[in-house]
Design a protein around this motif. Structure first.
Motif, PDB file in Angstrom:
ATOM      1  N   GLU A 126      -7.462  -1.432 -17.300  1.00 19.23           N
ATOM      2  CA  GLU A 126      -6.271  -2.213 -16.980  1.00 19.23           C
ATOM      3  C   GLU A 126      -5.335  -1.358 -16.126  1.00 19.23           C
ATOM      4  O   GLU A 126      -5.257  -0.141 -16.306  1.00 19.23           O
ATOM      5  N   CYS A 127      -4.647  -2.002 -15.202  1.00 23.19           N
ATOM      6  CA  CYS A 127      -3.725  -1.284 -14.324  1.00 23.19           C
ATOM      7  C   CYS A 127      -2.495  -0.838 -15.110  1.00 23.19           C
ATOM      8  O   CYS A 127      -1.852  -1.650 -15.787  1.00 23.19           O
ATOM      9  N   ILE A 128      -2.151   0.437 -15.010  1.00 21.09           N
ATOM     10  CA  ILE A 128      -1.009   0.948 -15.770  1.00 21.09           C
ATOM     11  C   ILE A 128       0.326   0.559 -15.135  1.00 21.09           C
ATOM     12  O   ILE A 128       1.382   0.735 -15.740  1.00 21.09           O
ATOM     13  N   LEU A 129       0.264   0.011 -13.911  1.00 26.56           N
ATOM     14  CA  LEU A 129       1.480  -0.475 -13.238  1.00 26.56           C
ATOM     15  C   LEU A 129       1.254  -1.908 -12.759  1.00 26.56           C
ATOM     16  O   LEU A 129       1.657  -2.271 -11.660  1.00 26.56           O
ATOM     17  N   TYR A 130       0.637  -2.708 -13.598  1.00 27.83           N
ATOM     18  CA  TYR A 130       0.238  -4.060 -13.185  1.00 27.83           C
ATOM     19  C   TYR A 130       1.418  -4.873 -12.659  1.00 27.83           C
ATOM     20  O   TYR A 130       1.304  -5.555 -11.637  1.00 27.83           O
ATOM     21  N   GLY A 131       2.554  -4.788 -13.299  1.00 25.17           N
ATOM     22  CA  GLY A 131       3.715  -5.558 -12.867  1.00 25.17           C
ATOM     23  C   GLY A 131       4.274  -5.117 -11.529  1.00 25.17           C
ATOM     24  O   GLY A 131       4.988  -5.874 -10.865  1.00 25.17           O
ATOM     25  N   SER A 132       3.927  -3.899 -11.122  1.00 26.60           N
ATOM     26  CA  SER A 132       4.426  -3.353  -9.852  1.00 26.60           C
ATOM     27  C   SER A 132       3.285  -3.045  -8.883  1.00 26.60           C
ATOM     28  O   SER A 132       3.454  -2.273  -7.944  1.00 26.60           O
ATOM     29  N   ARG A 133       2.142  -3.628  -9.105  1.00 29.36           N
ATOM     30  CA  ARG A 133       0.975  -3.368  -8.246  1.00 29.36           C
ATOM     31  C   ARG A 133       1.244  -3.831  -6.808  1.00 29.36           C
ATOM     32  O   ARG A 133       2.064  -4.709  -6.565  1.00 29.36           O
ATOM     33  N   PRO A 134       0.540  -3.238  -5.843  1.00 29.29           N
ATOM     34  CA  PRO A 134       0.738  -3.585  -4.434  1.00 29.29           C
ATOM     35  C   PRO A 134       0.398  -5.041  -4.131  1.00 29.29           C
ATOM     36  O   PRO A 134      -0.363  -5.687  -4.866  1.00 29.29           O
ATOM     37  N   ILE A 135       0.917  -5.531  -3.028  1.00 27.12           N
ATOM     38  CA  ILE A 135       0.670  -6.912  -2.633  1.00 27.12           C
ATOM     39  C   ILE A 135      -0.807  -7.151  -2.352  1.00 27.12           C
ATOM     40  O   ILE A 135      -1.353  -8.196  -2.708  1.00 27.12           O
ATOM     41  N   THR A 136      -1.476  -6.178  -1.725  1.00 32.50           N
ATOM     42  CA  THR A 136      -2.897  -6.359  -1.432  1.00 32.50           C
ATOM     43  C   THR A 136      -3.708  -6.594  -2.707  1.00 32.50           C
ATOM     44  O   THR A 136      -4.702  -7.330  -2.697  1.00 32.50           O
ATOM     45  N   CYS A 137      -3.294  -5.998  -3.811  1.00 34.57           N
ATOM     46  CA  CYS A 137      -3.969  -6.211  -5.096  1.00 34.57           C
ATOM     47  C   CYS A 137      -3.695  -7.614  -5.629  1.00 34.57           C
ATOM     48  O   CYS A 137      -4.569  -8.241  -6.236  1.00 34.57           O
ATOM     49  N   ARG A 138      -2.499  -8.104  -5.403  1.00 36.55           N
ATOM     50  CA  ARG A 138      -2.086  -9.408  -5.920  1.00 36.55           C
ATOM     51  C   ARG A 138      -2.866 -10.560  -5.287  1.00 36.55           C
ATOM     52  O   ARG A 138      -3.038 -11.606  -5.906  1.00 36.55           O
ATOM     53  N   VAL A 139      -3.303 -10.385  -4.053  1.00 36.96           N
ATOM     54  CA  VAL A 139      -3.984 -11.480  -3.345  1.00 36.96           C
ATOM     55  C   VAL A 139      -5.458 -11.167  -3.108  1.00 36.96           C
ATOM     56  O   VAL A 139      -6.129 -11.865  -2.341  1.00 36.96           O
ATOM     57  N   TYR A 140      -5.976 -10.152  -3.757  1.00 40.32           N
ATOM     58  CA  TYR A 140      -7.348  -9.711  -3.517  1.00 40.32           C
ATOM     59  C   TYR A 140      -8.375 -10.801  -3.804  1.00 40.32           C
ATOM     60  O   TYR A 140      -9.388 -10.907  -3.119  1.00 40.32           O
ATOM     61  N   GLY A 141      -8.129 -11.624  -4.809  1.00 41.84           N
ATOM     62  CA  GLY A 141      -9.118 -12.610  -5.239  1.00 41.84           C
ATOM     63  C   GLY A 141      -9.078 -13.932  -4.504  1.00 41.84           C
ATOM     64  O   GLY A 141      -9.853 -14.852  -4.832  1.00 41.84           O
ATOM     65  N   ILE A 142      -8.205 -14.063  -3.504  1.00 44.06           N
ATOM     66  CA  ILE A 142      -8.123 -15.295  -2.716  1.00 44.06           C
ATOM     67  C   ILE A 142      -8.340 -14.967  -1.238  1.00 44.06           C
ATOM     68  O   ILE A 142      -8.188 -13.814  -0.839  1.00 44.06           O
ATOM     69  N   PRO A 143      -8.699 -15.950  -0.413  1.00 42.69           N
ATOM     70  CA  PRO A 143      -8.871 -15.676   1.018  1.00 42.69           C
ATOM     71  C   PRO A 143      -7.580 -15.137   1.627  1.00 42.69           C
ATOM     72  O   PRO A 143      -6.502 -15.675   1.393  1.00 42.69           O
ATOM     73  N   ALA A 144      -7.692 -14.079   2.382  1.00 40.89           N
ATOM     74  CA  ALA A 144      -6.527 -13.466   3.027  1.00 40.89           C
ATOM     75  C   ALA A 144      -6.890 -13.106   4.459  1.00 40.89           C
ATOM     76  O   ALA A 144      -7.985 -12.610   4.727  1.00 40.89           O
ATOM     77  N   THR A 145      -5.966 -13.361   5.366  1.00 39.13           N
ATOM     78  CA  THR A 145      -6.195 -13.047   6.773  1.00 39.13           C
ATOM     79  C   THR A 145      -5.841 -11.595   7.041  1.00 39.13           C
ATOM     80  O   THR A 145      -4.696 -11.179   6.859  1.00 39.13           O
ATOM     81  N   ILE A 146      -6.857 -10.839   7.455  1.00 38.87           N
ATOM     82  CA  ILE A 146      -6.691  -9.414   7.739  1.00 38.87           C
ATOM     83  C   ILE A 146      -7.257  -9.130   9.114  1.00 38.87           C
ATOM     84  O   ILE A 146      -8.434  -9.401   9.379  1.00 38.87           O
TER      85      ILE A 146
END
Length: 218
Positions: A126-146
């Motif tokens: 589990e992430c020890i800073l889950y509430g403050s994790r980076p934005i890239t982590c927050r949207v990792y599981g959905i399609p994202a334009t990169i």
């Protein structure tokens, strides 16, 4: 808010604007999860995103560093120990990438395939800073334009040939760059053009913000 307006706001407002971007990312994830519940497969202890290789703009690095300092000593020490392994793996990856320094597509391909454990991933997966994790982590599981192309986690259920909405991570990165630039100008008066530099998580966790700015941005 325009690029020029970002440079006029006080430091507190800069981080408030960052939190607005975070909220936007979270809303996009929840919206996609409702829209495509079978395709979004993120769940507790799924750590695929925690082994992805990524860099962070200064504004996120500062936010994470500040929150990291609030953790208890034992948790911090565990993360710092994991930094050592991550740094070795990143150094090996950098050596591999040297031969492709003029081939950006090949670099993106290799980085995308590389798996390096994030120091924030605790022993309980589990992430020890889950509430403050980076934005890239927050949207990792959905399609994202990169870099102009829609990409998604290999464990997700999104299939080619079908249309899905895509979170514009390129636009978010532009906003993070602008906020980082404003932060550098406000707090340190350093060369704002260096705001485009990306930082690895091990370096962020190991280095106090003032030292980080002195080493990288001056």
């Amino acid at each position: 808010m325009t690029k020029s307006m970002f440079g006029l706001v006080p430091t507190k407002k800069i981080f408030e604007l960052y939190e607005e971007i975070v909220s936007k990312a979270d809303r996009a994830f929840e919206s996609m999860k409702k829209e495509s519940p079978d395709e979004v497969r993120c769940k507790l202890h799924c750590t695929d995103c925690c082994y992805a290789v990524f860099g962070l703009f200064l504004i996120e690095a500062v936010r994470i560093r500040n929150q990291f300092e609030l953790l208890d000593e034992k948790t911090r020490e565990g993360a710092l120990a994991r930094c050592e392994s991550a740094e070795k793996d990143l150094a090996l990856l950098q050596q591999k990438l040297e031969k492709y320094k003029n081939d950006s597509e090949q670099i993106i391909h290799l980085v995308g395939r590389q798996r390096i454990r994030c120091p924030l991933l605790g022993e309980n997966d589990e992430c020890i800073l889950y509430g403050s994790r980076p934005i890239t982590c927050r949207v990792y599981g959905i399609p994202a334009t990169i870099r102009g192309k829609s990409r998604v986690c290999s464990k997700a259920g999104f299939k080619g040939g079908k249309y899905y909405s895509s979170f514009d991570l390129d636009q978010v990165n532009k906003q993070l760059y602008i906020l980082s630039k404003a932060f550098l100008e406000r707090m340190y008066g350093t060369d704002p053009s260096k705001a485009s530099f990306l930082l690895a998580m091990p370096r962020i966790l190991k280095t106090p913000t003032d030292d980080l700015v002195a080493e990288v941005f001056r």
